[in-house]
Design a protein around this motif. Structure first.
Motif, PDB file in Angstrom:
ATOM      1  N   VAL A 160       0.835  -1.206   0.000  1.00  0.00           N
ATOM      2  CA  VAL A 160       0.000   0.000   0.000  1.00  0.00           C
ATOM      3  C   VAL A 160       0.870   1.257   0.000  1.00  0.00           C
ATOM      4  O   VAL A 160       1.689   1.451   0.902  1.00  0.00           O
ATOM      5  N   PHE A 161       0.692   2.095  -1.014  1.00  0.00           N
ATOM      6  CA  PHE A 161       1.394   3.377  -1.098  1.00  0.00           C
ATOM      7  C   PHE A 161       0.498   4.489  -0.547  1.00  0.00           C
ATOM      8  O   PHE A 161       0.915   5.281   0.286  1.00  0.00           O
ATOM      9  N   PHE A 162      -0.751   4.559  -1.041  1.00  0.00           N
ATOM     10  CA  PHE A 162      -1.732   5.502  -0.526  1.00  0.00           C
ATOM     11  C   PHE A 162      -2.952   4.731  -0.020  1.00  0.00           C
ATOM     12  O   PHE A 162      -3.330   3.700  -0.572  1.00  0.00           O
ATOM     13  N   CYS A 163      -3.595   5.269   1.015  1.00  0.00           N
ATOM     14  CA  CYS A 163      -4.700   4.569   1.676  1.00  0.00           C
ATOM     15  C   CYS A 163      -6.027   4.705   0.922  1.00  0.00           C
ATOM     16  O   CYS A 163      -6.203   5.597   0.090  1.00  0.00           O
ATOM     17  N   ALA A 164      -6.946   3.815   1.265  1.00  0.00           N
ATOM     18  CA  ALA A 164      -8.314   3.890   0.765  1.00  0.00           C
ATOM     19  C   ALA A 164      -9.109   4.858   1.640  1.00  0.00           C
ATOM     20  O   ALA A 164      -8.832   5.006   2.835  1.00  0.00           O
ATOM     21  N   SER A 165     -10.103   5.520   1.053  1.00  0.00           N
ATOM     22  CA  SER A 165     -10.939   6.423   1.847  1.00  0.00           C
ATOM     23  C   SER A 165     -12.266   6.666   1.142  1.00  0.00           C
ATOM     24  O   SER A 165     -12.408   6.411  -0.051  1.00  0.00           O
ATOM     25  N   LYS A 166     -13.227   7.172   1.906  1.00  0.00           N
ATOM     26  CA  LYS A 166     -14.502   7.597   1.310  1.00  0.00           C
ATOM     27  C   LYS A 166     -15.160   8.614   2.220  1.00  0.00           C
ATOM     28  O   LYS A 166     -15.028   8.571   3.450  1.00  0.00           O
ATOM     29  N   GLY A 167     -15.871   9.559   1.605  1.00  0.00           N
ATOM     30  CA  GLY A 167     -16.656  10.525   2.354  1.00  0.00           C
ATOM     31  C   GLY A 167     -18.058   9.981   2.580  1.00  0.00           C
ATOM     32  O   GLY A 167     -18.678   9.431   1.663  1.00  0.00           O
ATOM     33  N   VAL A 168     -18.550  10.111   3.810  1.00  0.00           N
ATOM     34  CA  VAL A 168     -19.875   9.604   4.174  1.00  0.00           C
ATOM     35  C   VAL A 168     -20.751  10.781   4.611  1.00  0.00           C
ATOM     36  O   VAL A 168     -20.388  11.525   5.535  1.00  0.00           O
ATOM     37  N   ASN A 169     -21.869  10.950   3.954  1.00  0.00           N
ATOM     38  CA  ASN A 169     -22.825  12.007   4.276  1.00  0.00           C
ATOM     39  C   ASN A 169     -24.090  11.374   4.847  1.00  0.00           C
ATOM     40  O   ASN A 169     -24.703  10.512   4.207  1.00  0.00           O
ATOM     41  N   ALA A 220     -11.571   7.376  11.373  1.00  0.00           N
ATOM     42  CA  ALA A 220     -12.835   8.042  11.078  1.00  0.00           C
ATOM     43  C   ALA A 220     -12.701   9.494  11.514  1.00  0.00           C
ATOM     44  O   ALA A 220     -12.483   9.766  12.698  1.00  0.00           O
ATOM     45  N   THR A 221     -12.808  10.417  10.568  1.00  0.00           N
ATOM     46  CA  THR A 221     -12.626  11.836  10.856  1.00  0.00           C
ATOM     47  C   THR A 221     -13.955  12.566  10.701  1.00  0.00           C
ATOM     48  O   THR A 221     -14.613  12.459   9.662  1.00  0.00           O
ATOM     49  N   VAL A 222     -14.352  13.297  11.740  1.00  0.00           N
ATOM     50  CA  VAL A 222     -15.564  14.112  11.650  1.00  0.00           C
ATOM     51  C   VAL A 222     -15.250  15.342  10.814  1.00  0.00           C
ATOM     52  O   VAL A 222     -14.361  16.128  11.141  1.00  0.00           O
ATOM     53  N   ILE A 223     -15.978  15.514   9.723  1.00  0.00           N
ATOM     54  CA  ILE A 223     -15.755  16.638   8.809  1.00  0.00           C
ATOM     55  C   ILE A 223     -16.673  17.809   9.139  1.00  0.00           C
ATOM     56  O   ILE A 223     -16.249  18.963   9.158  1.00  0.00           O
ATOM     57  N   SER A 224     -17.942  17.501   9.412  1.00  0.00           N
ATOM     58  CA  SER A 224     -18.873  18.569   9.782  1.00  0.00           C
ATOM     59  C   SER A 224     -20.093  17.979  10.471  1.00  0.00           C
ATOM     60  O   SER A 224     -20.461  16.821  10.250  1.00  0.00           O
ATOM     61  N   GLY A 238     -35.677  19.830  13.321  1.00  0.00           N
ATOM     62  CA  GLY A 238     -35.970  18.435  13.000  1.00  0.00           C
ATOM     63  C   GLY A 238     -35.044  17.851  11.952  1.00  0.00           C
ATOM     64  O   GLY A 238     -35.186  16.686  11.573  1.00  0.00           O
ATOM     65  N   GLN A 239     -34.091  18.661  11.466  1.00  0.00           N
ATOM     66  CA  GLN A 239     -33.147  18.195  10.447  1.00  0.00           C
ATOM     67  C   GLN A 239     -31.722  18.295  10.984  1.00  0.00           C
ATOM     68  O   GLN A 239     -31.386  19.234  11.707  1.00  0.00           O
ATOM     69  N   GLY A 240     -30.883  17.331  10.588  1.00  0.00           N
ATOM     70  CA  GLY A 240     -29.482  17.347  10.994  1.00  0.00           C
ATOM     71  C   GLY A 240     -28.613  16.625   9.978  1.00  0.00           C
ATOM     72  O   GLY A 240     -29.115  15.866   9.140  1.00  0.00           O
ATOM     73  N   ASN A 241     -27.328  16.875  10.062  1.00  0.00           N
ATOM     74  CA  ASN A 241     -26.393  16.271   9.116  1.00  0.00           C
ATOM     75  C   ASN A 241     -25.069  15.972   9.798  1.00  0.00           C
ATOM     76  O   ASN A 241     -24.601  16.747  10.639  1.00  0.00           O
ATOM     77  N   LEU A 242     -24.474  14.868   9.408  1.00  0.00           N
ATOM     78  CA  LEU A 242     -23.153  14.484   9.887  1.00  0.00           C
ATOM     79  C   LEU A 242     -22.337  14.031   8.684  1.00  0.00           C
ATOM     80  O   LEU A 242     -22.800  13.210   7.883  1.00  0.00           O
ATOM     81  N   GLN A 243     -21.129  14.587   8.531  1.00  0.00           N
ATOM     82  CA  GLN A 243     -20.235  14.172   7.463  1.00  0.00           C
ATOM     83  C   GLN A 243     -18.939  13.633   8.055  1.00  0.00           C
ATOM     84  O   GLN A 243     -18.356  14.229   8.962  1.00  0.00           O
ATOM     85  N   LEU A 244     -18.523  12.489   7.530  1.00  0.00           N
ATOM     86  CA  LEU A 244     -17.320  11.809   8.003  1.00  0.00           C
ATOM     87  C   LEU A 244     -16.434  11.455   6.820  1.00  0.00           C
ATOM     88  O   LEU A 244     -16.925  11.255   5.707  1.00  0.00           O
ATOM     89  N   THR A 245     -15.135  11.346   7.058  1.00  0.00           N
ATOM     90  CA  THR A 245     -14.242  10.691   6.114  1.00  0.00           C
ATOM     91  C   THR A 245     -13.708   9.440   6.784  1.00  0.00           C
ATOM     92  O   THR A 245     -13.123   9.507   7.874  1.00  0.00           O
ATOM     93  N   LEU A 246     -13.949   8.312   6.150  1.00  0.00           N
ATOM     94  CA  LEU A 246     -13.436   7.037   6.645  1.00  0.00           C
ATOM     95  C   LEU A 246     -12.203   6.682   5.839  1.00  0.00           C
ATOM     96  O   LEU A 246     -12.163   6.871   4.622  1.00  0.00           O
ATOM     97  N   ARG A 247     -11.188   6.142   6.510  1.00  0.00           N
ATOM     98  CA  ARG A 247      -9.905   5.894   5.861  1.00  0.00           C
ATOM     99  C   ARG A 247      -9.316   4.600   6.394  1.00  0.00           C
ATOM    100  O   ARG A 247      -9.458   4.271   7.581  1.00  0.00           O
ATOM    101  N   ALA A 248      -8.648   3.857   5.522  1.00  0.00           N
ATOM    102  CA  ALA A 248      -7.992   2.613   5.935  1.00  0.00           C
ATOM    103  C   ALA A 248      -6.846   2.309   4.986  1.00  0.00           C
ATOM    104  O   ALA A 248      -6.862   2.721   3.824  1.00  0.00           O
TER     105      ALA A 248
END
Length: 370
Positions: A160-169, A220-224, A238-248
């Motif tokens: 592995v040179f660079f890690c895998a990741s994804k943004g989760v909304n 797992a990084t909290v983005i917003s 009554g509305q909310g949002n959580l954004q994360l970046t997951l990385r491995a």
């Protein structure tokens, strides 16, 4: 064309690209600048797609087809302005310089110069890969400049040179009510805070060894986070949002981490009587070099007398070149852009022109030795 002339043209090209930076999947002017440069300075065949293009140095009787990839998108600063804070203007310049260096030469190989869009958000390589399959590419290579490493020092690594990741909304829907009667509504703030608290342990970097059920590093990084609107003191939202970046470090561990996080979200949403929807952005696989390709690169760099170092651990950042390495043989490596160079994505970063020549020399050596 002499190398000094090539480097002068390269420097001018990079400045033009730098001054016309465009964000991911909007690199229309950038693409045109690069195609015009190649048409004016080489005889390569250009194959144009809507968002990307590749150029081909084609030879009759060629025994192999080797591809080299450059990314061409920019990032956006805090004011929403695109700028080349990752050095993709330099990566594209390196590839154009290579095309000039091998112009009209007989190499016994077809050479493909791939200029890819959308690397920064992980969309580019996925879009491009289906168009490469008919080309019967034997090997594909790519590089990234690396601040913090001595200029012109190559960086190679097996695995592995660079890690895998994804943004989760994650969007939460509860029930809005008057702030004086919060018990009559469902406010997502409490579930979101519980979720953040429960995944906090994944925000701590603990190295690259085995970590419980994971074979290597996960993060797992909290983005917003957001709930309600500022100044709306009379409303329980009554509305909310959580954004994360997951990385491995490995894609399979990223899948495990995602499953754990989404299950945590599900449980807390259920406990607080919330509905939720999950969507994904900026998805990157791990960029992993095979043992054979790493041995080839080390032998090549040693034989040619190039300065290099073998990285001991993966870089935590992500790079969509991993899409190609999951479909084709090849290798991804780094070239140092300076010990004092500002980090990638820093507003003060600018690609150093004096690493273009060494990068081209390494690519040229690959063509000759592969």
């Amino acid at each position: 064309m002499k190398i000094d002339e090539i480097l002068e043209r390269a420097k001018s090209l990079r400045k033009t690209l730098h001054d016309n930076a465009e964000p991911s999947n909007k690199e229309f002017k950038t693409k045109q600048i690069l195609m015009n440069f190649l048409r004016e300075n080489t005889s390569v065949e250009i194959v144009d797609f809507e968002r990307f293009f590749y150029a081909v140095h084609r030879e009759e009787g060629a025994t192999k087809t080797i591809a080299f990839r450059a990314d061409m998108d920019a990032i956006v600063d805090g004011e929403g302005k695109a700028f080349h804070g990752c050095g993709h203007d330099g990566h594209s310049t390196i590839l154009c310089s290579l095309a000039l260096c091998i112009e009209k030469e007989q190499l016994g190989k077809n050479i493909i110069f791939l200029f890819q869009q959308g690397e920064e958000n992980g969309t580019g390589a996925k879009d491009v890969m289906p168009h490469l399959k008919p080309l019967n590419i034997d090997y594909i290579f790519g590089l990234h400049n690396l601040p913090g490493i001595e200029k012109n020092r190559a960086v190679i690594k097996e695995g592995v040179f660079f890690c895998a990741s994804k943004g989760v909304n994650i969007d939460f829907t509860g029930r809005q009510t008057h702030a004086s009667t919060p018990e009559l509504g469902v406010n997502p703030a409490y579930a979101i805070s519980k979720i953040v608290e429960k995944i906090e342990d994944f925000s701590k970097f603990r190295g690259y060894g085995v970590q419980g059920e994971f074979s290597s590093m996960v993060l797992a990084t909290v983005i917003s986070t957001s709930v309600g609107a500022k100044g709306s003191y009379g409303v329980s939202p009554g509305q909310g949002n959580l954004q994360l970046t997951l990385r491995a470090a490995r894609s399979e561990d990223l899948q495990k981490l995602e499953k754990i996080v989404i299950e945590t979200v599900r449980k807390e949403a259920e406990a607080y009587d919330l509905d939720f929807e999950v969507s994904y952005n900026d998805e990157f696989p791990d960029t992993t070099n095979s043992a054979d390709s790493a041995k080839f690169m080390e032998k090549l760099l040693s034989k040619r007398g190039f300065d290099y170092v073998k990285a001991e651990e993966p870089y935590r950042t992500s790079e969509d070149f991993g899409v190609y390495l999951k479909n084709l043989k090849g290798h991804f490596f780094g070239v140092g852009s300076g010990v004092e160079q500002p980090p990638l994505h820093d507003v003060n970063f600018e690609f150093p022109d004096d690493i273009v020549q060494r990068s081209v020399e390494i690519y040229r050596a690959i063509i000759e030795e592969i």
